[in-house]
Write an enzyme that holds these catalytic residues in place. Structure first.
Site, short mmCIF file in Angstrom:
data_model
loop_
_atom_site.label_atom_id
_atom_site.label_comp_id
_atom_site.label_asym_id
_atom_site.label_seq_id
_atom_site.Cartn_x
_atom_site.Cartn_y
_atom_site.Cartn_z
N ASP A 105 0.85 -1.20 0.00
CA ASP A 105 0.00 0.00 0.00
C ASP A 105 0.89 1.25 0.00
O ASP A 105 2.05 1.19 0.40
CB ASP A 105 -0.88 0.03 1.26
CG ASP A 105 -1.82 -1.15 1.32
OD1 ASP A 105 -2.15 -1.70 0.26
OD2 ASP A 105 -2.19 -1.53 2.44
N VAL A 106 0.28 2.37 -0.37
CA VAL A 106 1.05 3.61 -0.48
C VAL A 106 1.69 3.99 0.87
O VAL A 106 2.79 4.54 0.91
CB VAL A 106 0.17 4.74 -1.07
CG1 VAL A 106 -0.92 5.17 -0.10
CG2 VAL A 106 0.99 5.93 -1.51
#
Ligand code: URA
Length: 234
Positions: free
Chosen positions: A102-103
């Protein structure tokens, strides 16, 4: 490697156009014309020439990165910089993350343009262990920690899914810092598992994939090529 695959990985040709180029006599192998798509070649030793151009496998590259936060594992340009924007190599857009983070997740990210190798690392069939460190919103110790450990070991049914997660291992380093080892990679799996248990992941970091651990001297945003031993470990 099969000759048609080699051609499709080292030139703009698709696999079927590569077969056509072979039939049309546009390819030589070590100076001799070759027409059979199924011919096996030694990618290190053999010389393959397509219409006068010698081809080489710059394609097959294997990297590890210490992914920082606020960088995305996507190919498309979006709100955040992409992981490939941090890599100064030719044809960098050929590199694909091997299982996304995920970011806001940091840690070990593998990248390659070898689709088969990537599949070996990510396919649940190969049960490759991935170790995550999660910083939790709620401290858990005693019976709360034991309950979570048991649930994770049994498998948890996540929202909108029919099958429970595969048995996994949870260990508490401190009441708010836990190490979770998974052998599968579902969408947002770590965060969703802790949410299903009634907690929340504030920070997430991937420490290792299979036998490859994030080295202490690889700072966030830095990358290096994998060693032959690391590549062969999958
Ligand atoms: N699980 C998550 O929830 N996020 C990641 O980035 C990786 C695994």
């Amino acid at each position: 490697m099969r000759l048609d695959r080699f051609l499709s990985e080292t030139s703009p040709l698709t696999r079927s156009l590569a077969k056509r180029a072979l039939k049309n006599g546009e390819v030589t192998l070590n100076g001799e014309p070759v027409k059979q798509a199924s011919t096996h070649i030694d990618t290190e030793q053999d010389e393959v020439v397509l219409n006068g151009e010698t081809l080489s496998l710059v394609g097959l590259r294997y990297l590890m990165m210490h992914k920082p936060t606020d960088v995305e594992c996507t190919a498309r340009r979006g709100l955040y910089p992409r992981v490939i924007d941090l890599i100064d190599l030719p044809k960098v857009e050929r590199l694909q993350p091997v299982g996304r983070l995920d970011v806001d997740t940091t840690g070990l990210l593998l990248l390659t343009d070898d689709g088969q190798w990537s599949h070996r690392v990510t396919s649940p069939k190969h049960r490759c262990a991935k170790v995550y460190i999660a910083e939790l919103a709620e401290p858990w110790e005693g019976s709360a920690a034991e309950h979570a450990i048991e649930q994770v070991a049994q498998g948890i049914l996540l929202d909108d899914e029919d099958t429970p997660t595969k048995p996994a291992t949870l260990r508490f380093i401190t009441p708010q810092r836990a190490e979770l080892t998974l052998t599968e990679g579902r969408y947002h799996q770590v965060k969703r598992m802790f949410a299903a248990l009634g907690n929340h992941v504030n920070e997430l970091h991937r420490q290792s994939i299979g036998d490859i651990s994030l080295p202490d001297d690889l700072a966030p945003g830095e990358w290096r090529e994998l060693s032959a031993e690391e590549i062969a470990s999958f």
